[in-house]
Design a protein around this motif. Structure first.
Motif, PDB file in Angstrom:
ATOM      1  N   ARG A  60      27.971  15.002 -12.345  1.00 55.07           N
ATOM      2  CA  ARG A  60      29.320  14.713 -11.830  1.00 55.07           C
ATOM      3  C   ARG A  60      29.908  13.700 -12.799  1.00 55.07           C
ATOM      4  NH1 ARG A  60      32.479  14.984  -7.191  1.00 55.07           N
ATOM      5  NH2 ARG A  60      33.730  13.121  -6.772  1.00 55.07           N
ATOM      6  N   LEU A  61      30.882  14.150 -13.597  1.00 52.01           N
ATOM      7  CA  LEU A  61      31.474  13.343 -14.658  1.00 52.01           C
ATOM      8  C   LEU A  61      32.885  12.933 -14.256  1.00 52.01           C
ATOM      9  CD1 LEU A  61      30.940  12.385 -17.641  1.00 52.01           C
ATOM     10  CD2 LEU A  61      32.055  14.510 -18.363  1.00 52.01           C
ATOM     11  N   MET A  62      33.138  11.651 -14.306  1.00 57.22           N
ATOM     12  CA  MET A  62      34.429  11.103 -13.908  1.00 57.22           C
ATOM     13  C   MET A  62      35.489  11.351 -14.983  1.00 57.22           C
ATOM     14  SD  MET A  62      34.135   9.871 -10.931  1.00 57.22           S
ATOM     15  CE  MET A  62      32.815  10.895 -10.332  1.00 57.22           C
ATOM     16  N   PRO A  63      36.764  11.277 -14.615  1.00 54.30           N
ATOM     17  CA  PRO A  63      37.844  11.429 -15.599  1.00 54.30           C
ATOM     18  C   PRO A  63      37.672  10.460 -16.772  1.00 54.30           C
ATOM     19  CG  PRO A  63      38.756  11.480 -13.389  1.00 54.30           C
ATOM     20  CD  PRO A  63      37.295  11.108 -13.248  1.00 54.30           C
ATOM     21  N   GLY A  64      37.861  10.984 -17.972  1.00 55.52           N
ATOM     22  CA  GLY A  64      37.711  10.179 -19.183  1.00 55.52           C
ATOM     23  C   GLY A  64      36.293  10.083 -19.696  1.00 55.52           C
ATOM     24  N   GLY A  65      35.323  10.613 -18.947  1.00 52.55           N
ATOM     25  CA  GLY A  65      33.920  10.487 -19.328  1.00 52.55           C
ATOM     26  C   GLY A  65      33.478  11.499 -20.362  1.00 52.55           C
ATOM     27  N   LEU A 103      35.764  21.243 -17.602  1.00 51.17           N
ATOM     28  CA  LEU A 103      34.992  20.539 -18.612  1.00 51.17           C
ATOM     29  C   LEU A 103      35.498  20.979 -19.977  1.00 51.17           C
ATOM     30  CD1 LEU A 103      32.514  18.652 -19.179  1.00 51.17           C
ATOM     31  CD2 LEU A 103      31.169  20.761 -19.415  1.00 51.17           C
ATOM     32  N   THR A 104      35.819  20.020 -20.819  1.00 55.49           N
ATOM     33  CA  THR A 104      36.292  20.325 -22.166  1.00 55.49           C
ATOM     34  C   THR A 104      35.148  20.126 -23.150  1.00 55.49           C
ATOM     35  OG1 THR A 104      38.526  19.649 -21.596  1.00 55.49           O
ATOM     36  CG2 THR A 104      37.987  19.728 -23.937  1.00 55.49           C
ATOM     37  N   ILE A 105      34.892  21.143 -23.951  1.00 56.57           N
ATOM     38  CA  ILE A 105      33.871  21.070 -25.000  1.00 56.57           C
ATOM     39  C   ILE A 105      34.587  21.166 -26.336  1.00 56.57           C
ATOM     40  CG2 ILE A 105      31.836  22.158 -26.019  1.00 56.57           C
ATOM     41  CD1 ILE A 105      31.128  23.138 -23.195  1.00 56.57           C
ATOM     42  N   THR A 106      34.334  20.184 -27.187  1.00 55.95           N
ATOM     43  CA  THR A 106      34.955  20.155 -28.506  1.00 55.95           C
ATOM     44  C   THR A 106      33.883  20.424 -29.551  1.00 55.95           C
ATOM     45  OG1 THR A 106      36.552  18.526 -27.724  1.00 55.95           O
ATOM     46  CG2 THR A 106      36.316  18.764 -30.105  1.00 55.95           C
ATOM     47  N   ALA A 110      37.031  23.992 -32.883  1.00 55.30           N
ATOM     48  CA  ALA A 110      37.562  24.607 -31.655  1.00 55.30           C
ATOM     49  C   ALA A 110      37.386  23.674 -30.474  1.00 55.30           C
ATOM     50  CB  ALA A 110      36.843  25.930 -31.382  1.00 55.30           C
ATOM     51  N   THR A 111      38.268  23.835 -29.511  1.00 54.26           N
ATOM     52  CA  THR A 111      38.154  23.132 -28.236  1.00 54.26           C
ATOM     53  C   THR A 111      38.188  24.185 -27.145  1.00 54.26           C
ATOM     54  OG1 THR A 111      39.221  21.156 -29.102  1.00 54.26           O
ATOM     55  CG2 THR A 111      39.200  21.414 -26.715  1.00 54.26           C
ATOM     56  N   ILE A 112      37.230  24.089 -26.236  1.00 56.43           N
ATOM     57  CA  ILE A 112      37.076  25.077 -25.168  1.00 56.43           C
ATOM     58  C   ILE A 112      37.177  24.354 -23.834  1.00 56.43           C
ATOM     59  CG2 ILE A 112      35.491  26.758 -24.143  1.00 56.43           C
ATOM     60  CD1 ILE A 112      34.118  26.679 -27.039  1.00 56.43           C
ATOM     61  N   THR A 113      37.971  24.886 -22.930  1.00 59.35           N
ATOM     62  CA  THR A 113      38.043  24.341 -21.578  1.00 59.35           C
ATOM     63  C   THR A 113      37.371  25.318 -20.635  1.00 59.35           C
ATOM     64  OG1 THR A 113      40.091  23.163 -22.056  1.00 59.35           O
ATOM     65  CG2 THR A 113      39.564  23.522 -19.738  1.00 59.35           C
ATOM     66  N   LEU A 114      36.324  24.854 -19.966  1.00 53.78           N
ATOM     67  CA  LEU A 114      35.588  25.672 -19.015  1.00 53.78           C
ATOM     68  C   LEU A 114      36.017  25.317 -17.607  1.00 53.78           C
ATOM     69  CD1 LEU A 114      31.962  25.346 -20.478  1.00 53.78           C
ATOM     70  CD2 LEU A 114      33.603  27.197 -20.868  1.00 53.78           C
ATOM     71  N   ARG A 115      36.165  26.360 -16.770  1.00 51.81           N
ATOM     72  CA  ARG A 115      36.490  26.174 -15.364  1.00 51.81           C
ATOM     73  C   ARG A 115      35.336  26.694 -14.516  1.00 51.81           C
ATOM     74  NH1 ARG A 115      40.670  27.102 -18.424  1.00 51.81           N
ATOM     75  NH2 ARG A 115      42.542  25.826 -18.232  1.00 51.81           N
ATOM     76  N   ALA A 116      35.420  26.480 -13.219  1.00 48.67           N
ATOM     77  CA  ALA A 116      34.341  26.870 -12.307  1.00 48.67           C
ATOM     78  C   ALA A 116      33.869  28.295 -12.582  1.00 48.67           C
ATOM     79  CB  ALA A 116      34.799  26.739 -10.860  1.00 48.67           C
ATOM     80  N   GLY A 117      32.552  28.450 -12.727  1.00 43.59           N
ATOM     81  CA  GLY A 117      31.945  29.754 -12.969  1.00 43.59           C
ATOM     82  C   GLY A 117      31.809  30.112 -14.437  1.00 43.59           C
ATOM     83  N   LYS A 134      30.997  17.692 -28.544  1.00 50.30           N
ATOM     84  CA  LYS A 134      31.101  16.664 -27.522  1.00 50.30           C
ATOM     85  C   LYS A 134      31.669  17.351 -26.294  1.00 50.30           C
ATOM     86  CE  LYS A 134      35.679  14.750 -28.575  1.00 50.30           C
ATOM     87  NZ  LYS A 134      36.411  13.504 -28.823  1.00 50.30           N
ATOM     88  N   PHE A 135      31.421  16.768 -25.156  1.00 50.60           N
ATOM     89  CA  PHE A 135      31.992  17.303 -23.925  1.00 50.60           C
ATOM     90  C   PHE A 135      32.659  16.154 -23.194  1.00 50.60           C
ATOM     91  CE2 PHE A 135      27.652  16.121 -22.890  1.00 50.60           C
ATOM     92  CZ  PHE A 135      27.796  15.399 -21.716  1.00 50.60           C
ATOM     93  N   GLY A 136      33.640  16.498 -22.391  1.00 50.54           N
ATOM     94  CA  GLY A 136      34.336  15.432 -21.691  1.00 50.54           C
ATOM     95  C   GLY A 136      35.182  15.953 -20.552  1.00 50.54           C
ATOM     96  N   ASN A 137      35.629  15.012 -19.757  1.00 52.28           N
ATOM     97  CA  ASN A 137      36.509  15.309 -18.643  1.00 52.28           C
ATOM     98  C   ASN A 137      37.875  14.719 -18.964  1.00 52.28           C
ATOM     99  OD1 ASN A 137      37.873  15.610 -16.259  1.00 52.28           O
ATOM    100  ND2 ASN A 137      36.341  14.615 -14.986  1.00 52.28           N
ATOM    101  N   VAL A 138      38.800  15.570 -19.393  1.00 55.61           N
ATOM    102  CA  VAL A 138      40.143  15.107 -19.742  1.00 55.61           C
ATOM    103  C   VAL A 138      41.108  15.250 -18.569  1.00 55.61           C
ATOM    104  CG1 VAL A 138      39.812  15.564 -22.207  1.00 55.61           C
ATOM    105  CG2 VAL A 138      40.840  17.325 -20.759  1.00 55.61           C
TER     106      VAL A 138
END
Length: 179
Positions: A33-38, A59-62, A66-73, A85-89
């Motif tokens: 569980r990653l908080m915003p900005g993490g 979840l954003t993976i850079t 390329a930058t990829i935004t993953l959503r549920a599933g 890197k991965f992050g919560n933007v």
């Protein structure tokens, strides 16, 4: 046996659902569980690949190009030695599973140590260890290798991790935070 650790500074949570030792080294699985900005800085792993599977949120993976935004599933696998890197933007927490193949006891221990140091107020406000030697030992333990401009610090970090191992700082950290 599941174990949940919480970083009191960042408010992130990690639940270990499968550990390398339980699977004869085949896999490490954790729910995060990653908080915003993490999220960590750009890095790579030489010894394992990571698959990220989003359960809730985004979840954003850079990667390098390329930058990829993953959503549920949705899921994405970062191969060995692939800078990422991965992050919560977003402005909401994201929940995801990470599957590490092969499993990594060092990675598992590094997370326990980082969260334990935060609990003991031995980190900076961004959650990184206050001690540069401890940071180097943890980075080596977790197989986290910085990329880009930060990679210029690698020789110093390698030297500090050797000093840390010689002084048994790695053993002290594992004994304090991973038992």
């Amino acid at each position: 046996m599941k174990q949940t650790i919480v970083n009191p500074i960042l408010k992130d949570e990690v639940t270990f659902t499968q550990r390398a030792m339980q699977t004869d080294g085949r896999i490490t699985t954790l729910n995060v569980r990653l908080m915003p900005g993490g999220g960590p800085p750009m890095h790579r792993h030489r010894d394992f690949e990571e698959t990220f599977i989003v359960l809730e949120g985004e979840l954003t993976i850079t990667l390098k190009k390329a930058t990829i935004t993953l959503r549920a599933g949705e899921e994405f696998t970062v191969k060995r030695n692939q800078a990422h890197k991965f992050g919560n933007v977003s402005n909401q927490p994201v929940e995801f599973s990470t599957v590490i193949r092969p499993g990594s006891t060092g990675f598992e221990n590094a997370l326990c140590i980082l969260y334990g140091l935060a609990r003991d107020r031995r980190t900076r406000p961004d959650g990184t260890p206050s001690s540069l030697i401890e940071l180097a030992v943890i980075a080596r333990m977790s197989d986290m290798r910085l990329t880009g401009m930060a990679a210029m610090m690698s020789p110093l970090m390698i030297l500090l991790s050797i000093v840390g191992r010689f002084k048994r700082i790695d053993e002290q950290l594992v004994n304090t935070y991973c038992r």
